[in-house]
Scaffold this motif. Structure first.
Motif, PDB file in Angstrom:
ATOM      1  N   SER A  76       3.925  16.419  -8.452  1.00  0.00           N
ATOM      2  CA  SER A  76       4.676  15.110  -8.929  1.00  0.00           C
ATOM      3  C   SER A  76       3.560  14.088  -9.089  1.00  0.00           C
ATOM      4  O   SER A  76       2.660  14.007  -8.547  1.00  0.00           O
ATOM      5  N   LYS A  77       3.902  13.301 -10.348  1.00  0.00           N
ATOM      6  CA  LYS A  77       2.965  12.041 -10.808  1.00  0.00           C
ATOM      7  C   LYS A  77       3.516  11.056 -10.293  1.00  0.00           C
ATOM      8  O   LYS A  77       4.698  10.560 -10.173  1.00  0.00           O
ATOM      9  N   VAL A  78       2.527  10.273  -9.425  1.00  0.00           N
ATOM     10  CA  VAL A  78       3.133   9.104  -8.615  1.00  0.00           C
ATOM     11  C   VAL A  78       2.020   8.082  -9.040  1.00  0.00           C
ATOM     12  O   VAL A  78       0.746   8.102  -9.394  1.00  0.00           O
ATOM     13  N   TYR A  79       2.364   6.613  -8.905  1.00  0.00           N
ATOM     14  CA  TYR A  79       1.998   5.458  -8.773  1.00  0.00           C
ATOM     15  C   TYR A  79       1.611   4.925  -7.758  1.00  0.00           C
ATOM     16  O   TYR A  79       3.044   4.988  -7.193  1.00  0.00           O
ATOM     17  N   ILE A  80       0.655   4.718  -7.058  1.00  0.00           N
ATOM     18  CA  ILE A  80       0.604   4.070  -5.597  1.00  0.00           C
ATOM     19  C   ILE A  80      -0.138   2.917  -5.518  1.00  0.00           C
ATOM     20  O   ILE A  80      -1.146   2.580  -6.242  1.00  0.00           O
ATOM     21  N   GLU A  81       0.653   2.106  -4.723  1.00  0.00           N
ATOM     22  CA  GLU A  81      -0.339   0.624  -4.483  1.00  0.00           C
ATOM     23  C   GLU A  81      -0.158   0.471  -3.020  1.00  0.00           C
ATOM     24  O   GLU A  81       0.959   0.963  -2.172  1.00  0.00           O
ATOM     25  N   GLY A  82      -1.390   0.603  -2.145  1.00  0.00           N
ATOM     26  CA  GLY A  82      -1.500   0.430  -0.774  1.00  0.00           C
ATOM     27  C   GLY A  82      -2.693  -0.313  -0.434  1.00  0.00           C
ATOM     28  O   GLY A  82      -3.478  -1.014  -1.305  1.00  0.00           O
ATOM     29  N   GLN A  83      -3.099  -0.081   0.903  1.00  0.00           N
ATOM     30  CA  GLN A  83      -4.439  -0.762   1.288  1.00  0.00           C
ATOM     31  C   GLN A  83      -4.986   0.553   1.965  1.00  0.00           C
ATOM     32  O   GLN A  83      -4.874   1.479   2.388  1.00  0.00           O
ATOM     33  N   LEU A  84      -6.490   0.202   1.804  1.00  0.00           N
ATOM     34  CA  LEU A  84      -7.549   1.382   2.426  1.00  0.00           C
ATOM     35  C   LEU A  84      -7.418   1.026   3.924  1.00  0.00           C
ATOM     36  O   LEU A  84      -7.578  -0.251   4.269  1.00  0.00           O
ATOM     37  N   GLU A  85      -7.413   2.100   4.649  1.00  0.00           N
ATOM     38  CA  GLU A  85      -7.401   2.065   6.095  1.00  0.00           C
ATOM     39  C   GLU A  85      -8.565   3.044   6.541  1.00  0.00           C
ATOM     40  O   GLU A  85      -8.106   4.017   6.032  1.00  0.00           O
ATOM     41  N   THR A  86      -9.322   2.817   7.495  1.00  0.00           N
ATOM     42  CA  THR A  86     -10.151   3.896   8.206  1.00  0.00           C
ATOM     43  C   THR A  86      -9.699   4.202   9.438  1.00  0.00           C
ATOM     44  O   THR A  86      -9.561   2.832  10.190  1.00  0.00           O
ATOM     45  N   ARG A  87      -9.603   5.229   9.949  1.00  0.00           N
ATOM     46  CA  ARG A  87      -9.346   5.398  11.289  1.00  0.00           C
ATOM     47  C   ARG A  87     -10.037   6.400  12.022  1.00  0.00           C
ATOM     48  O   ARG A  87     -10.772   7.485  11.439  1.00  0.00           O
ATOM     49  N   LYS A  88     -10.339   6.327  13.248  1.00  0.00           N
ATOM     50  CA  LYS A  88     -10.989   7.363  14.276  1.00  0.00           C
ATOM     51  C   LYS A  88     -10.197   8.068  14.955  1.00  0.00           C
ATOM     52  O   LYS A  88      -9.285   7.821  15.357  1.00  0.00           O
ATOM     53  N   TYR A  89     -10.676   9.498  14.851  1.00  0.00           N
ATOM     54  CA  TYR A  89      -9.881  10.513  15.836  1.00  0.00           C
ATOM     55  C   TYR A  89     -10.827  11.521  16.334  1.00  0.00           C
ATOM     56  O   TYR A  89     -12.016  11.473  15.940  1.00  0.00           O
ATOM     57  N   THR A  90     -10.251  12.357  17.266  1.00  0.00           N
ATOM     58  CA  THR A  90     -11.141  13.231  17.924  1.00  0.00           C
ATOM     59  C   THR A  90     -10.431  14.704  17.521  1.00  0.00           C
ATOM     60  O   THR A  90      -9.320  14.888  17.659  1.00  0.00           O
ATOM     61  N   ASP A  91     -11.337  15.575  16.948  1.00  0.00           N
ATOM     62  CA  ASP A  91     -10.760  16.902  16.592  1.00  0.00           C
ATOM     63  C   ASP A  91     -10.685  17.577  17.503  1.00  0.00           C
ATOM     64  O   ASP A  91     -10.909  17.360  18.725  1.00  0.00           O
ATOM     65  N   LYS A  92     -10.253  19.021  17.112  1.00  0.00           N
ATOM     66  CA  LYS A  92     -10.047  19.811  18.428  1.00  0.00           C
ATOM     67  C   LYS A  92     -11.231  20.292  19.310  1.00  0.00           C
ATOM     68  O   LYS A  92     -11.098  20.984  20.251  1.00  0.00           O
ATOM     69  N   ASP A  93     -12.407  19.910  18.766  1.00  0.00           N
ATOM     70  CA  ASP A  93     -13.451  20.395  19.553  1.00  0.00           C
ATOM     71  C   ASP A  93     -14.097  19.327  20.206  1.00  0.00           C
ATOM     72  O   ASP A  93     -15.170  19.178  20.667  1.00  0.00           O
ATOM     73  N   GLY A  94     -13.482  18.210  20.218  1.00  0.00           N
ATOM     74  CA  GLY A  94     -13.836  16.920  20.913  1.00  0.00           C
ATOM     75  C   GLY A  94     -14.618  16.145  20.082  1.00  0.00           C
ATOM     76  O   GLY A  94     -15.246  15.182  20.802  1.00  0.00           O
ATOM     77  N   VAL A  95     -15.161  16.108  18.818  1.00  0.00           N
ATOM     78  CA  VAL A  95     -16.146  15.423  18.046  1.00  0.00           C
ATOM     79  C   VAL A  95     -15.358  14.430  17.530  1.00  0.00           C
ATOM     80  O   VAL A  95     -14.217  14.495  16.781  1.00  0.00           O
ATOM     81  N   GLU A  96     -15.860  13.053  17.531  1.00  0.00           N
ATOM     82  CA  GLU A  96     -15.172  11.833  16.976  1.00  0.00           C
ATOM     83  C   GLU A  96     -15.335  11.885  15.314  1.00  0.00           C
ATOM     84  O   GLU A  96     -16.559  12.102  15.042  1.00  0.00           O
ATOM     85  N   LYS A  97     -14.328  11.741  14.692  1.00  0.00           N
ATOM     86  CA  LYS A  97     -14.551  11.767  13.339  1.00  0.00           C
ATOM     87  C   LYS A  97     -13.670  10.587  12.683  1.00  0.00           C
ATOM     88  O   LYS A  97     -13.040  10.045  13.397  1.00  0.00           O
TER      89      LYS A  97
END
Length: 154
Positions: A76-97
């Motif tokens: 599908s071709k879409v037009y998007i308007e939104g905001q940039l957001e950065t979030r922190k999470y911990t992967d399955k190996d316990g590494v913060e990304k």
């Protein structure tokens, strides 16, 4: 900081079907990625070059999640308007990304479907809707006819 703006506008195609997740509190989120491409002719070789960039999209506006769930598919071709957001999470190996994504929040996002209905993975071309648009805020009717050529507030 006064006078700053966090707004992203993208037009691109989905690389795969959206993923819809539900939360225990009843809320839902739609996640998908879209590709934007640019092409140019190399000055030295005359060869045509292309670069594709992938963008993660997260839709938390419940009305728009419903639109994504019902009408948006791989390609599908879409037009998007939104905001940039950065979030922190911990992967399955316990590494913060960290991950940066374009977020469409209630009253702060817009999604316009640029394909005809048949171009979005449906075998039914009978409606042939040239454009379907949904913006943040307000309410949404259940019929796709409400979306054809009209801006629908959410």
């Amino acid at each position: 900081m006064a006078g700053s703006v966090n707004k992203v506008i993208l037009v691109g195609n989905l690389g795969r079907d959206p993923e819809i997740r539900s939360f225990q509190n009843g809320g839902r989120v739609a996640n998908f990625s879209i590709a934007t491409s640019e092409s140019w002719k190399d000055r030295n070789t005359g060869e045509k070059k292309e670069r594709t960039e992938w963008h993660r999209i997260s839709v938390t506006n419940e009305g728009l999640v419903g639109i994504v769930e019902r009408f948006v598919k791989k390609g599908s071709k879409v037009y998007i308007e939104g905001q940039l957001e950065t979030r922190k999470y911990t992967d399955k190996d316990g590494v913060e990304k960290y991950t940066t994504e374009v977020v469409l929040r209630p009253y702060r996002g817009e999604l316009t479907l640029l394909d005809s209905r048949g171009g979005m993975g449906s075998n039914d071309d009978s409606m042939g809707a040239p454009q379907q648009q949904a913006a943040a805020g307000g309410s949404f009717g259940d019929t796709p006819q409400n979306m054809i050529d009209d801006e629908i507030p959410f």
